[in-house]
Design a protein around this motif. Structure first.
Motif, PDB file in Angstrom:
ATOM      1  N   THR A 121       0.834  -1.205   0.000  1.00  0.00           N
ATOM      2  CA  THR A 121       0.000   0.000   0.000  1.00  0.00           C
ATOM      3  C   THR A 121       0.871   1.258   0.000  1.00  0.00           C
ATOM      4  O   THR A 121       0.624   2.203  -0.760  1.00  0.00           O
ATOM      5  CB  THR A 121      -0.943  -0.025   1.222  1.00  0.00           C
ATOM      6  OG1 THR A 121      -1.647  -1.271   1.208  1.00  0.00           O
ATOM      7  CG2 THR A 121      -1.933   1.119   1.198  1.00  0.00           C
ATOM      8  N   ASP A 144      -8.030  -3.962  -1.669  1.00  0.00           N
ATOM      9  CA  ASP A 144      -7.858  -4.733  -0.435  1.00  0.00           C
ATOM     10  C   ASP A 144      -9.108  -4.552   0.408  1.00  0.00           C
ATOM     11  O   ASP A 144      -9.323  -3.501   1.012  1.00  0.00           O
ATOM     12  CB  ASP A 144      -6.616  -4.242   0.326  1.00  0.00           C
ATOM     13  CG  ASP A 144      -6.406  -5.033   1.621  1.00  0.00           C
ATOM     14  OD1 ASP A 144      -7.246  -5.902   1.949  1.00  0.00           O
ATOM     15  OD2 ASP A 144      -5.392  -4.777   2.305  1.00  0.00           O
ATOM     16  N   ARG A 147      -7.924  -6.395   4.851  1.00  0.00           N
ATOM     17  CA  ARG A 147      -7.242  -5.849   6.019  1.00  0.00           C
ATOM     18  C   ARG A 147      -8.039  -4.719   6.655  1.00  0.00           C
ATOM     19  O   ARG A 147      -8.545  -3.838   5.961  1.00  0.00           O
ATOM     20  CB  ARG A 147      -5.854  -5.335   5.615  1.00  0.00           C
ATOM     21  CG  ARG A 147      -5.201  -4.525   6.700  1.00  0.00           C
ATOM     22  CD  ARG A 147      -3.728  -4.369   6.499  1.00  0.00           C
ATOM     23  NE  ARG A 147      -3.221  -3.321   7.360  1.00  0.00           N
ATOM     24  CZ  ARG A 147      -1.970  -2.904   7.326  1.00  0.00           C
ATOM     25  NH1 ARG A 147      -1.125  -3.445   6.466  1.00  0.00           N
ATOM     26  NH2 ARG A 147      -1.572  -1.970   8.127  1.00  0.00           N
ATOM     27  N   GLN A 153      -6.207   3.678   4.946  1.00  0.00           N
ATOM     28  CA  GLN A 153      -4.758   3.858   4.771  1.00  0.00           C
ATOM     29  C   GLN A 153      -4.460   4.427   3.382  1.00  0.00           C
ATOM     30  O   GLN A 153      -3.768   5.442   3.237  1.00  0.00           O
ATOM     31  CB  GLN A 153      -4.059   2.510   4.954  1.00  0.00           C
ATOM     32  CG  GLN A 153      -2.543   2.600   4.878  1.00  0.00           C
ATOM     33  CD  GLN A 153      -1.889   1.216   4.941  1.00  0.00           C
ATOM     34  OE1 GLN A 153      -2.558   0.180   4.954  1.00  0.00           O
ATOM     35  NE2 GLN A 153      -0.560   1.203   4.996  1.00  0.00           N
ATOM     36  N   ASP A 196      -3.887  -1.630  -5.734  1.00  0.00           N
ATOM     37  CA  ASP A 196      -3.315  -2.201  -4.514  1.00  0.00           C
ATOM     38  C   ASP A 196      -4.154  -3.422  -4.110  1.00  0.00           C
ATOM     39  O   ASP A 196      -5.379  -3.376  -4.162  1.00  0.00           O
ATOM     40  CB  ASP A 196      -3.361  -1.144  -3.394  1.00  0.00           C
ATOM     41  CG  ASP A 196      -2.767  -1.675  -2.087  1.00  0.00           C
ATOM     42  OD1 ASP A 196      -1.902  -2.566  -2.140  1.00  0.00           O
ATOM     43  OD2 ASP A 196      -3.183  -1.182  -1.012  1.00  0.00           O
TER      44      ASP A 196
HETATM   45 MG   LIG Z   1      -1.843  -3.019   2.122  1.00  0.00          MG
END
Ligand SMILES: [Mg+2]
Ligand SMILES: Nc1nc2c(ncn2[C@@H]2O[C@H](COP(=O)(O)OP(=O)(O)OP(=O)(O)O)[C@@H](O)[C@H]2O)c(=O)[nH]1
Ligand SMILES: Nc1nc2c(ncn2[C@@H]2O[C@H](COP(=O)(O)OP(=O)(O)OP(=O)(O)O)[C@@H](O)[C@H]2O)c(=O)[nH]1
Ligand SMILES: [Mg+2]
Lengths: 312, 331
Positions: A121, A144, A147, A153, A196
């Motif tokens: 990331t 993603d 997570r 993020q 990502d």
């Molecule tokens: Mg990541």
């Protein structure tokens, strides 16, 4: 990185070689021992080191014999040894394959894959910043969905770097998000779209199937494996498995601002015949260095009498 | 062939020369299992030193003799030397503080998670939280990674999930909470406020998440030491991933040393210098039989592996099975 450190140790060992009055098996073995020791401490794969040792040794023998036949007694044995060593080191970081290069005026889709926590990331944003600086219209897609906090993020990173991004708090299918995101940015004619993905490992086949599904959906021009510089002997197995499933075409090694030598990543290069394109050297968005094997080796060898040894 | 002969007669006394090739082979074998080079050497050297001059018994070969010696040496290193019973520790602290201050609120038990970037600190902190909740304790998570993007939200999601799990179990009282002050603030101060909040609100345990950092980054290591000095946690847990190779040695040595060198000064004076108290070994599910990091980490610190992280869900937290590691290392 591994070879910089290695460079210093090798120079020491080669100086010893220069001081030795005769270059016999004993002297060569001592040099090889030093070389292998440095490689092993840097996490280069144990079997790879063994095979490198044999290769260099055979090459030295063969070259010495040939040189003696051709030039009689006046052979510079030290040069022969040095050349054999450096050729093998070059082969170690340089698979001789040109990585994909994004071009302007066309949509270039890049996709990051790798083991959990490797730095995907962070690296995606660094890459986006890198291409944006060079005048590409760049954007990020967060595929993603696994997570905790992954989208936050990426969003915070992208916002700080002023990069457009796409993602979702509610959609749980990463394939759907990846397709929608890439589709949207394609329509908007972005030059570089960076996708990502979640961290995964070869032991969990479902995670690999998911990666393959995302890849089929977004059809990346280049898939990049992100590898942590501190990885040890598991590097080869993991990177081989990623290569088989995701067929990545480039490697980025992260966290080289620490003490790690990156030998695990070097082993991944050797195992998958895939070039390293960038190095991550910190947590900030600009901590990315371009990596190309040839200039790197030249720099490494750019010390006194080593120059010219690799130019055949 | 002299080796074979003496093996049959059983009168062989082991010499350095007999041992050397077997030990060299063993050393390489350990490295292949991802034990750091330095530690593979030290293990094999000490096994060799102990075996020189020893009579080779009955039908055993040099190799099997080395293997069995190494097996005990590995077991010795991996076996915890201090208690790994966290629940007992927590219980003790609670009863101690209720005894000493009659009516005062008991101090919460505090654990700080430290380590380099991306190894699994926050995730395994959440797994430990789940385990503590299962054991009927009330847990406050302190979001002291105020640097990395998404770090606070990551913990918020975990706390929400863990809270929902509790609701399913039908527990009335809210047993897990997040203490956060956003980004960019001083981590030591947030931890302090969190501990005060926990005490006032009768939490049993505070789990302090910290930002990942490289062991050579002095400013960041100083900041971590400050967090430790200010808050004097009951346990400092180093989180390291099973994937790490030779770096395991450097990481642990330098985290331990930096904490000791930079902490303990100031407050109270008499405060003991703090180093690493225990280890969580993560990503154990990603390494097959290359389990060497477990050995490197325990060898360097002499501290126990408290938990092994073996997956990405809350239940993927195990106790270390020393036998299992030794077997995998020798196989
Ligand atoms: Mg990541
Ligand atoms: N020091 C340093 N830290 C880095 C570097 N690259 C990434 N990091 C840090 O490594 C940690 C993990 O990075 P992420 O980008 O979240 O890794 P990831 O691969 O996306 O992780 P998952 O999505 O969970 O698999 C974060 O703390 C990053 O700040 C680097 O080059 N140097
Ligand atoms: N396979 C596997 N993955 C894990 C394990 N523990 C953590 N992870 C994954 O590793 C990645 C990084 O975990 P984090 O908990 O964010 O790591 P961290 O040390 O807090 O990272 P920073 O705070 O950025 O330094 C996430 O994708 C986790 O899901 C484990 O035991 N096994
Ligand atoms: Mg974290």
């Amino acid at each position: 990185m591994v070879l910089t450190d290695l460079g210093a140790r090798l120079h020491g060992a080669l100086n010893q070689l220069s001081r030795a009055s005769v270059v016999d098996d004993k002297v060569i073995d001592a040099l090889l021992k030093e070389l292998c020791s440095a490689l092993l401490e840097s996490d280069v794969n144990v079997k790879l080191v063994s095979s490198l040792r044999t290769k260099v040794k055979n090459k030295v023998k063969r070259n010495l014999e040939e040189a003696e036949k051709a030039g009689g007694k006046e052979v510079n044995k030290k040069n022969v040894v040095q050349k054999a060593v450096f050729d093998e080191l070059v082969a170690l970081v340089d698979p001789g394959i040109e990585p994909y290069k994004p071009t302007k005026g066309k949509v270039n889709v890049l996709m990051a894959v790798g083991i959990q926590g490797a730095g995907k990331t962070t690296t995606c944003t660094k890459l986006a910043v890198h291409y944006q600086r060079r005048g590409f219209r760049t954007c990020l897609v967060c595929a993603d969905t696994f997570r905790a906090g992954a989208f936050d993020q990426l969003k915070q990173n992208a916002t700080r770097a002023k990069i457009p991004f796409y993602g979702s708090y509610t959609e749980t299918d990463p394939v759907a998000i990846a397709s929608l995101g890439v589709e949207k940015f394609r329509k908007e004619r972005f030059d570089v779209i960076i996708v990502d993905t979640s961290g995964r490992h070869k032991q969990e086949s479902e995670l690999f199937e998911e990666m393959v599904a995302i890849s089929s959906a977004v059809k990346p021009d280049m898939t990049i494996m992100v590898l942590d510089a501190s990885i040890g002997q598991a590097a080869e197995g993991q990177s081989r498995a990623f290569k088989d499933s995701a067929d990545f075409g480039a490697i980025i090694v992260t966290k080289l601002d620490g003490h790690a030598k990156g030998g695990g990543a070097i082993s991944a290069v050797a195992a998958t015949r895939t070039p390293i394109i960038f190095l991550g050297t910190g947590e900030h968005l600009n901590d990315l260095e371009r990596f190309a094997p040839q200039p790197f080796i030249s720099k490494l060898l750019g010390m006194g009498d080593m120059q010219g040894l690799v130019e055949h | 062939w002299s080796g074979i002969f003496s093996r049959l007669t059983g009168s062989k006394v082991l010499s350095k020369q007999d041992l050397q090739p077997v030990l060299a082979e063993m050393e390489k074998h350990l490295m292949d299992k991802n034990v750091a080079k330095d530690i593979s050497e030290k293990m094999c050297d000490s096994v060799g030193a102990a075996l020189v001059g020893k009579k080779l018994g009955g039908l055993s070969s040099v190799k099997s003799e080395v293997q069995s010696s190494l097996s005990s040496a590995l077991t010795r290193v991996l076996t915890p030397k201090t208690s790994t019973d966290l629940l007992l520790d927590i219980q003790r602290k609670r009863s101690a503080s209720t005894v000493s201050y009659d009516n005062a609120l008991p101090d919460p038990y505090t654990l700080t998670f430290v380590g380099v970037n991306g190894v699994g600190k926050s995730t395994n902190l959440s797994k430990v939280c789940f385990w503590l909740l299962q054991n009927g304790l009330r847990v406050l998570i302190a979001a002291c990674d105020t640097f990395r993007s998404g770090a606070v939200e990551q913990l918020r999601v975990h706390v929400r999930n863990l809270g929902a799990l509790q609701d399913e179990l039908g527990v009335g009282e809210k047993k897990v909470e997040l203490y956060e002050r956003g980004y960019g603030k001083d981590a030591a101060g947030i931890a302090k406020d969190a501990i005060t909040y926990a005490k006032e609100n009768k939490f049993d345990v505070v789990l302090i998440d910290t930002a990942g950092r490289m062991q050579d980054n002095e400013p960041l290591m100083r900041a971590l030491a400050k967090l430790v000095t200010v808050n004097n946690p009951d346990k400092i847990i180093f989180v390291g991933e099973a994937l790490v190779g030779n770096e395991a040695v450097d990481q642990l040595t330098k985290f331990d040393r930096a904490l000791k060198d930079f902490s303990g000064a100031g407050t109270g004076g008499g405060q003991r210098k703090r180093g690493i108290d225990g280890i969580i070994l993560t990503k154990f599910d990603t390494i097959d039989d290359k389990v060497g990091a477990a050995l490197s980490m325990t060898y360097v610190t002499g501290q126990p592996i408290l938990f092994v992280g073996c997956g990405q869900t809350y239940t993927d937290l195990r106790q270390l099975r020393v036998n299992h590691i030794v077997q995998a290392l020798l196989n």
